[in-house]
Design a protein around this motif. Structure first.
Motif, PDB file in Angstrom:
ATOM      1  N   MET A 120      -4.891  -7.714  -3.369  1.00 41.65           N
ATOM      2  CA  MET A 120      -4.405  -6.337  -3.404  1.00 41.65           C
ATOM      3  C   MET A 120      -3.494  -6.206  -4.616  1.00 41.65           C
ATOM      4  SD  MET A 120      -1.945  -4.268  -0.707  1.00 41.65           S
ATOM      5  CE  MET A 120      -3.220  -4.006   0.531  1.00 41.65           C
TER       6      MET A 120
ATOM      7  N   HIS B 117      -1.202 -11.078   5.389  1.00 38.71           N
ATOM      8  CA  HIS B 117      -0.730 -11.149   4.003  1.00 38.71           C
ATOM      9  C   HIS B 117       0.786 -11.117   3.918  1.00 38.71           C
ATOM     10  CE1 HIS B 117      -0.524  -6.539   3.734  1.00 38.71           C
ATOM     11  NE2 HIS B 117      -1.410  -6.692   4.711  1.00 38.71           N
TER      12      HIS B 117
ATOM     13  N   MET C  24      -4.944 -12.713   2.037  1.00 39.26           N
ATOM     14  CA  MET C  24      -4.829 -11.812   0.892  1.00 39.26           C
ATOM     15  C   MET C  24      -3.485 -12.022   0.195  1.00 39.26           C
ATOM     16  SD  MET C  24      -5.357  -7.669   0.825  1.00 39.26           S
ATOM     17  CE  MET C  24      -3.885  -7.251   1.780  1.00 39.26           C
TER      18      MET C  24
ATOM     19  N   ARG D 126      -0.732 -10.240  -2.805  1.00 39.42           N
ATOM     20  CA  ARG D 126      -0.352  -8.905  -3.273  1.00 39.42           C
ATOM     21  C   ARG D 126       0.418  -8.998  -4.596  1.00 39.42           C
ATOM     22  NH1 ARG D 126       2.193  -8.813   1.930  1.00 39.42           N
ATOM     23  NH2 ARG D 126       4.159  -8.634   0.780  1.00 39.42           N
TER      24      ARG D 126
ATOM     25  N   GLU E 173      -8.354 -12.685  -0.775  1.00 38.33           N
ATOM     26  CA  GLU E 173      -8.555 -11.333  -1.274  1.00 38.33           C
ATOM     27  C   GLU E 173      -7.320 -10.909  -2.069  1.00 38.33           C
ATOM     28  OE1 GLU E 173     -10.000  -7.009   0.585  1.00 38.33           O
ATOM     29  OE2 GLU E 173      -9.471  -8.666   1.903  1.00 38.33           O
TER      30      GLU E 173
ATOM     31  N   GLY F  74      -2.200  -1.396  -3.610  1.00 39.64           N
ATOM     32  CA  GLY F  74      -1.029  -1.133  -2.782  1.00 39.64           C
ATOM     33  C   GLY F  74      -0.049  -0.231  -3.506  1.00 39.64           C
TER      34      GLY F  74
ATOM     35  N   ARG G 187      -8.410  -4.342  -3.424  1.00 36.82           N
ATOM     36  CA  ARG G 187      -7.557  -3.356  -2.776  1.00 36.82           C
ATOM     37  C   ARG G 187      -6.378  -3.034  -3.679  1.00 36.82           C
ATOM     38  NH1 ARG G 187      -7.983  -2.923   2.822  1.00 36.82           N
ATOM     39  NH2 ARG G 187      -9.714  -4.122   3.679  1.00 36.82           N
TER      40      ARG G 187
END
Length: 406
Positions: free
Chosen positions: A58, A230, A247, A249, A56, A86, A84
């Motif tokens: 973010m 993550h 995930m 980022r 996933e 952040g 998502r």
């Protein structure tokens, strides 16, 4: 129209000044602007998704989307496949909600006494690394009647945020107790890599060992196996497959700037082009001292151009006689001291007029310097270059065209 699409097709917030994306008929005439190509952002998300291999994503949009305009960037990222968002600050997450962003948002840099009721009411996920944070999040959940999704942060070796290995079991136990009450839901466990931009650094593997140990402790204490794990930032996403977990980022790479410049650009495309219009053009004789302190003196009769950007706009004063721009078809070095609102370039005998465009940095398509060139000249990182561009410089977002399909 989906929320993501609606956000990407209009200007939101004080740093944007057009009514619609790329609307030349409504654009105000300004001395300078930062042009942000949302197609490049979508392209970059596609590139990063390829590296993430199913994890996933973010997209990190803190600091007003690294200076690019957070709401428009958020929309482009979500359209391109990020699920998502952040932010560092709660206020940044709340601003995105006000702009109409409905996707999950994690805000992680929380201090005591913040208005966490607003986080609960707007369904913003929060990070906790200490008992006081669990207590304050739980109190907000009780007051509002809205449980809060929480990501527990463990310090795996950066010695910055996160609970230490010693404190980690007690933090997890406290979070589980509050979760049993129904005030919070443990949504994730996370950490941050200290040396991911140096892929060969031994600290990277050591941090993953520490992260795995923290995950094992949480599992033994009863944390659900469904939590999102993550730790990977931009650099780890593109160079460190073991760090991807559930995930990733990406921050810097979302904006097309390489997180590991010595390894190339990874197929990313810079999203921001910083431009200005010459405010004055004039001939001066040989021996003319330019700007404060006369740190540049002309060695011949020459033409000078005045660029209406300065250190109040994020053009670092240390760029004096160092950084280059593209003007009148050639690269020109800043001539003399960078001032608060302006700097000068030496155009030689080339023709130019007031109002002509100067490109400070961009993707390099027209021979202009790239943001990385500026960072190298100034002895800094591209993060600092783009996030310092001030609020006097409007962000103008164009829809662009994706060059990588999703």
């Amino acid at each position: 129209m989906p929320v993501a699409a609606s956000i990407a097709s209009r200007s939101v917030g004080p740093t944007c000044h057009t009514g619609k994306v790329n609307s030349a008929t409504t654009r105000l005439v300004t001395p300078a602007e930062a042009r942000v190509d949302l197609g490049a952002v979508r392209h970059n998300i596609g590139v990063l998704a390829g590296h993430a291999e199913g994890a996933e994503m973010m997209a990190i949009v803190k600091s007003d989307g690294y200076g690019h305009g957070a709401a428009a960037i958020a929309g482009a990222c979500l359209e391109a496949g990020a699920s998502r968002l952040g932010t560092a600050l709660l206020s940044e997450a709340l601003t995105l909600r006000e702009a109409g962003v409905t996707a999950p948002i994690l805000a992680w840099l929380i201090t005591p006494g913040e208005p966490l009721d607003k986080a609960a009411l707007r369904e913003i996920e929060l990070s906790a690394a200490a008992p006081w944070a669990i207590d304050e999040i739980a109190a907000a959940a009780r007051r509002t009647g809205r449980p809060v999704r929480v990501h527990l942060k463990v310090d795996t070796g950066m010695s910055r945020g996160g609970a230490s290995a010693t404190d980690w079991p007690s933090l997890v136990k406290q979070a589980l107790a509050v979760q049993a009450e129904g005030a919070i839901e443990i949504a994730g466990i996370w950490s941050h890599l200290a040396c991911a931009d140096t892929p060969e650094h031994p600290a990277n593997k050591l941090q993953l060992v520490a992260f795995d140990e923290a995950l094992a402790v949480a599992d033994e204490l009863g944390v659900s196996s469904g939590v999102i794990r993550h730790i990977a930032n931009s650099a780890a996403t593109v160079t460190f497959p073991q760090a991807r977990y559930d995930m990733v980022r990406p921050g810097l790479a979302t904006y097309g700037l390489s997180p590991v410049p010595e390894r190339g650009d990874f197929g990313l495309r810079p999203a921001m082009t910083l431009v200005a219009r010459l405010a004055n053009v004039k001939r001066v004789p040989a021996g003319s001292g330019i700007s404060y302190g006369h740190l540049y003196v002309t060695d011949r009769e020459t033409t000078l151009g005045l660029v209406p950007l300065g250190y109040a706009d994020g053009i670092m004063r240390s760029g004096t006689n160092r950084v280059e721009v593209l003007a009148a078809g050639k690269r020109r070095r800043v001539a003399g001291r960078v001032c608060m609102d302006q700097f000068v370039i030496d155009l030689g005998d080339d023709s130019a007029d007031a109002g002509d465009e100067v490109i400070l940095f961009g993707p390099g398509d027209r021979g202009e310097p790239k943001c990385q060139d500026w960072a190298d000249s100034l002895g800094t990182i591209t993060y600092e270059i783009v996030t310092r561009i001030g609020s006097r410089v409007p962000r103008v977002h164009s829809a662009g065209v994706d060059s990588v399909g999703r």
